[in-house]
Design a protein around this motif. Structure first.
Motif, PDB file in Angstrom:
ATOM      1  N   VAL B 143       0.846  -1.200   0.000  1.00  0.00           N
ATOM      2  CA  VAL B 143       0.000   0.000   0.000  1.00  0.00           C
ATOM      3  C   VAL B 143       0.883   1.253   0.000  1.00  0.00           C
ATOM      4  CG1 VAL B 143      -1.564   1.385   1.431  1.00  0.00           C
ATOM      5  CG2 VAL B 143      -2.074  -1.027   0.983  1.00  0.00           C
ATOM      6  N   ALA B 146       2.410   1.729  -3.314  1.00  0.00           N
ATOM      7  CA  ALA B 146       1.403   2.197  -4.268  1.00  0.00           C
ATOM      8  C   ALA B 146       1.081   3.675  -4.066  1.00  0.00           C
ATOM      9  CB  ALA B 146       0.131   1.351  -4.144  1.00  0.00           C
ATOM     10  N   GLN B 150       1.265   6.265  -7.078  1.00  0.00           N
ATOM     11  CA  GLN B 150       0.142   7.128  -7.467  1.00  0.00           C
ATOM     12  C   GLN B 150       0.551   8.598  -7.415  1.00  0.00           C
ATOM     13  OE1 GLN B 150      -3.136   5.985  -8.361  1.00  0.00           O
ATOM     14  NE2 GLN B 150      -3.189   8.094  -9.075  1.00  0.00           N
ATOM     15  N   THR B 196      -3.722  -6.884  -9.961  1.00  0.00           N
ATOM     16  CA  THR B 196      -3.398  -5.714  -9.148  1.00  0.00           C
ATOM     17  C   THR B 196      -3.338  -6.127  -7.684  1.00  0.00           C
ATOM     18  OG1 THR B 196      -4.459  -4.224 -10.717  1.00  0.00           O
ATOM     19  CG2 THR B 196      -4.172  -3.407  -8.481  1.00  0.00           C
ATOM     20  N   VAL B 197      -2.290  -5.704  -6.998  1.00  0.00           N
ATOM     21  CA  VAL B 197      -2.197  -5.921  -5.548  1.00  0.00           C
ATOM     22  C   VAL B 197      -2.704  -4.684  -4.824  1.00  0.00           C
ATOM     23  CG1 VAL B 197      -0.616  -6.283  -3.608  1.00  0.00           C
ATOM     24  CG2 VAL B 197      -0.323  -7.574  -5.742  1.00  0.00           C
ATOM     25  N   SER B 198      -2.074  -3.561  -5.106  1.00  0.00           N
ATOM     26  CA  SER B 198      -2.514  -2.261  -4.590  1.00  0.00           C
ATOM     27  C   SER B 198      -2.412  -1.293  -5.750  1.00  0.00           C
ATOM     28  CB  SER B 198      -1.637  -1.821  -3.411  1.00  0.00           C
ATOM     29  OG  SER B 198      -1.958  -2.554  -2.251  1.00  0.00           O
ATOM     30  N   HIS B 199      -3.548  -0.790  -6.187  1.00  0.00           N
ATOM     31  CA  HIS B 199      -3.598   0.075  -7.358  1.00  0.00           C
ATOM     32  C   HIS B 199      -2.609   1.235  -7.199  1.00  0.00           C
ATOM     33  CE1 HIS B 199      -5.436   2.045 -10.825  1.00  0.00           C
ATOM     34  NE2 HIS B 199      -5.309   3.158 -10.142  1.00  0.00           N
ATOM     35  N   PRO B 200      -1.770   1.561  -8.164  1.00  0.00           N
ATOM     36  CA  PRO B 200      -1.702   1.082  -9.552  1.00  0.00           C
ATOM     37  C   PRO B 200      -0.681  -0.050  -9.771  1.00  0.00           C
ATOM     38  CG  PRO B 200      -0.288   2.990  -9.323  1.00  0.00           C
ATOM     39  CD  PRO B 200      -0.855   2.698  -7.954  1.00  0.00           C
TER      40      PRO B 200
END
Lengths: 151, 395
Positions: B143, B146, B150, B196-200
């Motif tokens: 997270v 990610a 992002q 996807t694990v944690s976008h993106p």
């Protein structure tokens, strides 16, 4: 069936006053230095370890970044639903405190509904439940219109 | 700071072997000693990078490895600094050598890791931010990776394809590395098709947790000369700086950044300051660097490092990647080993493995992944709770 008791998942990190949720932070007396959580966020080296005032942090901010967890996080995370539904997470910048604070995003919002810079406000919502309790936590909720169901 | 010499390097291949971490560390140490042509009984100091996942023998890793090699009365220490543990162990060894306490030291780290997400210790511990971030937010390590990715997309217009291109590049490097765990070459479609694990970020862009071991034999320059090594790879700088208040970049495992309301943020971010310190200590700069091994915990984080190590201005990392500068054959190859994308992370061994790779590169022993004419290399890594490291080596 007995009514469940609602309790914070961890004491002392947030509060609800007059229906408004606030994170509880620390502040150096006489100085605009804020800390969250109050006792676990280090110190300003110009001041050193000191007794902090307890303050309510701004309840609105803007999204600094966001993501989600498509897979269930490991314990001590407790999935709220079975099967697990991906949680959305945002890091939110508070203008007055000039700091960024992490939290889950309110139900119904996915990463496809969010943008960096979007305004959000703090709410208190369910983190998970067991047979006797509803455990609550702070979450960020966009102030704009709720996302449409098609999302 | 005076230089020390790297006389020998060794690794146990990364994988998910599920065996005792001591076996990996002992194999790496034995290889490093053989590479250095140093008898174990002549090592004056053993510097272990410890593991918190393998019980008490892991906590006292320096002693555990010394015992496995046969106790000789050498001095010993074990260091922990999350992902920077290996660089910390090297720094402790350097201190011993430069103070004159020993001539030659063995630096070794190894780990056996569980499958899946790294998680905090068990038990209810609300006074531990590492516990709080999992319990209250569900903020796993990916997270945080990610969130940084992002942020890059929002600030600089980076795309998911840019991130995928990092993984593609590193997979092409890793194909040529017998110590890497993943030696498959991926293309952009492979990445786009991974979940996807944690976008993106997608599964193939997030570093796995691995078993592995790495070791260095290091000595004073005087010992190296007497040992018949006139031009060894030298450690020119080691950076283990803490962040400077107020640190305004959200990083794991914290729930919040510092507040910049009373004090403006420092001129350099934490990760920029890691590189600045190593360059200052080495008396060199980014323009001197021929090759780098950086911590690609995610594909996108590798791009951040290009800027944090001064290889390009902020926002230009995608261009550096697209222009092929950071691929083998480019002007400044990054992660010729294949990086964490090809290895997965064996926490206490990883910062040592980075130095092993640069040593092979600077000696011209890297085979099909050789960076031509490499004379100066730099590493960078990051860990929980204000840890990070960089090591600069040169010939």
């Amino acid at each position: 069936m007995a009514t469940k008791t609602t309790v914070p998942a961890v004491e002392g990190l947030f509060t609800v006053v007059d229906g408004h949720a606030h994170l509880i932070g620390g502040k150096i007396p006489g100085r605009e230095s804020y800390f969250f959580p109050k006792h676990l966020a280090g110190a300003d080296p110009a001041v050193g370890p000191t007794e902090l005032e307890e303050v309510r942090l701004s309840r609105r901010g803007t999204i600094w970044s966001f993501s989600n967890s498509e897979y269930p996080p490991p314990p001590p995370f407790v999935p709220r639903t079975d099967p697990y539904e991906p949680i959305t997470i945002a890091a939110v910048e508070l203008a007055t405190e000039k700091m960024v604070i992490l939290g889950q995003v309110a139900d119904g919002w996915t990463v496809h509904d969010l943008e960096v810079g979007m305004e959000v406000e703090l709410i208190v919502d369910t983190l998970y439940e067991d047979d006797e309790h509803v455990y609550t936590v702070w979450k960020w909720r966009p102030t704009g219109d709720a996302p449409s169901e098609e999302n | 700071m005076e230089d020390i010499a790297i006389l020998g390097v060794g690794m146990h291949p990364w994988g998910k072997w599920g065996r005792n971490f001591v076996e990996y560390g002992t194999k790496a140490a034995t290889d490093a000693l053989a590479d250095a042509e140093v008898d174990w009984r002549d090592v004056g100091f053993v510097s272990g990078a410890l593991t918190v996942r393998c019980g008490y023998p892991g906590y006292v890793a320096g002693s555990t490895f010394a015992n496995a090699l046969g106790f000789t009365g050498a001095q010993v220490a074990s260091s922990y600094a999350a992902c920077a543990s290996g660089a910390t162990a090297l720094n402790v060894a350097r201190g011993q050598i430069l103070s004159g306490a020993c001539d030659v030291a063995l630096v070794v780290g190894a780990d056996t890791t569980p499958k899946g997400f790294l998680a905090p210790n068990e038990g209810k511990r609300p006074d531990d931010t590492d516990w709080l971030r999992f319990h209250l937010v569900g903020a796993t390590n990916p997270v945080y990776f990610a969130l940084a990715a992002q942020r890059r997309m929002a600030l600089y217009g980076a795309t998911q394809e840019d991130f995928a291109a990092v993984k593609v590049k590193n997979s092409r490097h890793g194909v040529h590395n017998a110590n890497a765990r993943y030696t498959k070459e991926y293309d952009l479609d492979d990445i786009a098709n991974s979940p996807t694990v944690s976008h993106p970020l997608r599964l193939l862009e997030i570093c796995a947790t691995s078993d592995g071991g790495a070791a260095l034999v290091v000595s004073s320059m005087e010992f190296a000369r007497a040992h018949g090594v006139s031009d060894p790879v030298r450690v020119k700088g080691i950076s283990l700086v803490t962040p400077s208040y107020p640190d305004t970049m959200l990083d794991l495992p914290y729930l919040a950044t510092d507040s910049a309301a009373a004090v403006p943020p420092a001129e350099l971010t934490f990760k920029e300051s890691i590189g600045a310190r190593v360059y200052a200590e080495a008396g060199m700069g980014p323009d001197d660097v021929d090759v780098a091994e950086v911590y690609d915990l995610s594909s996108a984080l590798e791009l951040d490092w290009y800027e944090q190590l001064g290889f390009c201005p902020k926002g230009d990392a995608e261009k550096l990647l697209r222009d092929g500068v950071t691929a083998i054959g480019g002007r400044l190859p990054v992660n010729p080993s294949g990086g964490l994308g090809a290895f997965g992370e064996a926490v206490p061994a990883q910062a040592i493995a980075q130095v092993c790779e640069l040593t092979w590169q600077l000696r011209g022993q890297a085979g099909a992944r050789q960076v031509d004419g490499a004379r100066v290399g730099v590493t960078a890594n990051q860990g929980l709770f204000g840890h990070g490291s960089s090591v600069l080596v040169a010939r």
